[in-house]
Write a protein that holds these residues in place. Structure first.
Motif, PDB file in Angstrom:
ATOM      1  N   LEU A   4       0.848  -1.185   0.000  1.00 12.10           N
ATOM      2  CA  LEU A   4       0.000   0.000   0.000  1.00 12.10           C
ATOM      3  C   LEU A   4       0.886   1.239   0.000  1.00 12.10           C
ATOM      4  CD1 LEU A   4      -2.465  -1.169   2.806  1.00 12.10           C
ATOM      5  CD2 LEU A   4      -2.796  -1.340   0.333  1.00 12.10           C
ATOM      6  N   GLU A   6       0.600   5.367   0.209  1.00 13.07           N
ATOM      7  CA  GLU A   6      -0.232   6.547   0.429  1.00 13.07           C
ATOM      8  C   GLU A   6       0.393   7.782  -0.203  1.00 13.07           C
ATOM      9  OE1 GLU A   6      -0.405   4.413   4.604  1.00 13.07           O
ATOM     10  OE2 GLU A   6       1.141   4.888   3.127  1.00 13.07           O
ATOM     11  N   SER A  21      -4.733   9.500  -0.942  1.00 12.83           N
ATOM     12  CA  SER A  21      -4.902   8.356  -1.835  1.00 12.83           C
ATOM     13  C   SER A  21      -4.043   7.200  -1.330  1.00 12.83           C
ATOM     14  CB  SER A  21      -4.482   8.710  -3.260  1.00 12.83           C
ATOM     15  OG  SER A  21      -5.264   9.754  -3.787  1.00 12.83           O
ATOM     16  N   CYS A  22      -4.515   5.999  -1.588  1.00 13.59           N
ATOM     17  CA  CYS A  22      -3.762   4.799  -1.226  1.00 13.59           C
ATOM     18  C   CYS A  22      -3.890   3.805  -2.367  1.00 13.59           C
ATOM     19  CB  CYS A  22      -4.290   4.206   0.066  1.00 13.59           C
ATOM     20  SG  CYS A  22      -3.598   2.586   0.468  1.00 13.59           S
ATOM     21  N   ALA A  23      -2.778   3.561  -3.033  1.00 11.55           N
ATOM     22  CA  ALA A  23      -2.758   2.632  -4.152  1.00 11.55           C
ATOM     23  C   ALA A  23      -2.303   1.259  -3.678  1.00 11.55           C
ATOM     24  CB  ALA A  23      -1.832   3.144  -5.245  1.00 11.55           C
ATOM     25  N   SER A  25      -1.141  -2.709  -4.462  1.00 12.45           N
ATOM     26  CA  SER A  25      -0.541  -3.598  -5.462  1.00 12.45           C
ATOM     27  C   SER A  25      -1.259  -4.928  -5.398  1.00 12.45           C
ATOM     28  CB  SER A  25       0.947  -3.784  -5.195  1.00 12.45           C
ATOM     29  OG  SER A  25       1.123  -4.442  -3.969  1.00 12.45           O
ATOM     30  N   ARG A  73     -13.598   4.206  -2.791  1.00 10.60           N
ATOM     31  CA  ARG A  73     -12.645   3.292  -3.417  1.00 10.60           C
ATOM     32  C   ARG A  73     -12.956   3.147  -4.891  1.00 10.60           C
ATOM     33  NH1 ARG A  73     -12.921  -1.976  -0.091  1.00 10.60           N
ATOM     34  NH2 ARG A  73     -11.650  -2.863  -1.782  1.00 10.60           N
ATOM     35  N   LYS A  77      -8.788   1.303 -10.324  1.00  8.61           N
ATOM     36  CA  LYS A  77      -7.471   1.856 -10.026  1.00  8.61           C
ATOM     37  C   LYS A  77      -6.845   1.205  -8.805  1.00  8.61           C
ATOM     38  CE  LYS A  77      -8.556   6.383 -12.016  1.00  8.61           C
ATOM     39  NZ  LYS A  77      -8.645   7.843 -11.783  1.00  8.61           N
ATOM     40  N   ARG A  78      -7.569   0.299  -8.166  1.00  8.38           N
ATOM     41  CA  ARG A  78      -7.092  -0.327  -6.933  1.00  8.38           C
ATOM     42  C   ARG A  78      -6.638   0.727  -5.915  1.00  8.38           C
ATOM     43  NH1 ARG A  78      -7.010  -2.819 -11.822  1.00  8.38           N
ATOM     44  NH2 ARG A  78      -5.209  -4.190 -11.922  1.00  8.38           N
ATOM     45  N   THR A  79      -7.461   1.721  -5.765  1.00  9.36           N
ATOM     46  CA  THR A  79      -7.109   2.866  -4.934  1.00  9.36           C
ATOM     47  C   THR A  79      -8.259   3.213  -4.003  1.00  9.36           C
ATOM     48  OG1 THR A  79      -5.624   3.763  -6.633  1.00  9.36           O
ATOM     49  CG2 THR A  79      -6.411   5.301  -4.955  1.00  9.36           C
ATOM     50  N   TYR A  81      -9.557   6.322  -1.286  1.00  9.51           N
ATOM     51  CA  TYR A  81      -9.370   7.747  -1.060  1.00  9.51           C
ATOM     52  C   TYR A  81      -9.964   8.159   0.283  1.00  9.51           C
ATOM     53  CZ  TYR A  81      -8.782   7.565  -6.141  1.00  9.51           C
ATOM     54  OH  TYR A  81      -8.364   7.245  -7.406  1.00  9.51           O
ATOM     55  N   CYS A  97      -2.898   3.878   5.609  1.00  5.51           N
ATOM     56  CA  CYS A  97      -3.849   3.065   4.854  1.00  5.51           C
ATOM     57  C   CYS A  97      -3.754   1.619   5.336  1.00  5.51           C
ATOM     58  CB  CYS A  97      -3.509   3.157   3.370  1.00  5.51           C
ATOM     59  SG  CYS A  97      -4.593   2.223   2.271  1.00  5.51           S
TER      60      CYS A  97
END
Length: 121
Positions: A4, A6, A21-23, A25, A73, A77-79, A81, A97
């Motif tokens: 994750l 941020e 934001s938190c992407a 993997s 979410r 984008k697998r993100t 917010y 996150c």
């Protein structure tokens, strides 16, 4: 393993806004399974829940975040917010996150590295 990352923290004046934001993997399918959340920790205090959102979109908020923060979410984008409005100095903290598997297994509970939010009075 889910990583994750941020972003979006920073310095704002009282009453200002930030969007974190938190992407993740993870595959879209895997991302949809996890409950995603935001937590925060101030110096000398324990980490506390800010908001969570399930794969189905059900959200929950700490009392301090209700009416000011919005978690969302985007599976494509697998993100995840966190929109934060009307920020207060007491919101100053490192925001983390979290991805939690519905099984509750500790080995499937992941944290990001954190992003600093500072709100000036």
């Amino acid at each position: 393993q889910v990583q994750l990352v941020e972003s979006g923290g920073g310095f704002v004046q009282r009453g200002g806004s930030l969007r974190l934001s938190c992407a993740a993997s993870a595959s879209r399918m895997m991302f949809s399974i996890y409950t995603m959340g935001w937590y925060r920790q101030s110096p000398g205090k324990q980490r506390e829940l800010v908001a969570t959102i399930t794969g189905g979109g059900q959200s929950d908020y700490a009392d301090s975040a209700k009416d000011r923060f919005t978690i969302s979410r985007d599976a494509t984008k697998r993100t995840v917010y966190l929109q934060m409005n009307n920020l207060k100095p007491e919101d100053t903290a490192v925001y983390y996150c979290n991805a939690r598997h519905p099984s509750g297994l500790a080995s499937l509970n992941y944290w990001g590295q954190g992003t600093q939010v500072t709100v000036a009075s």
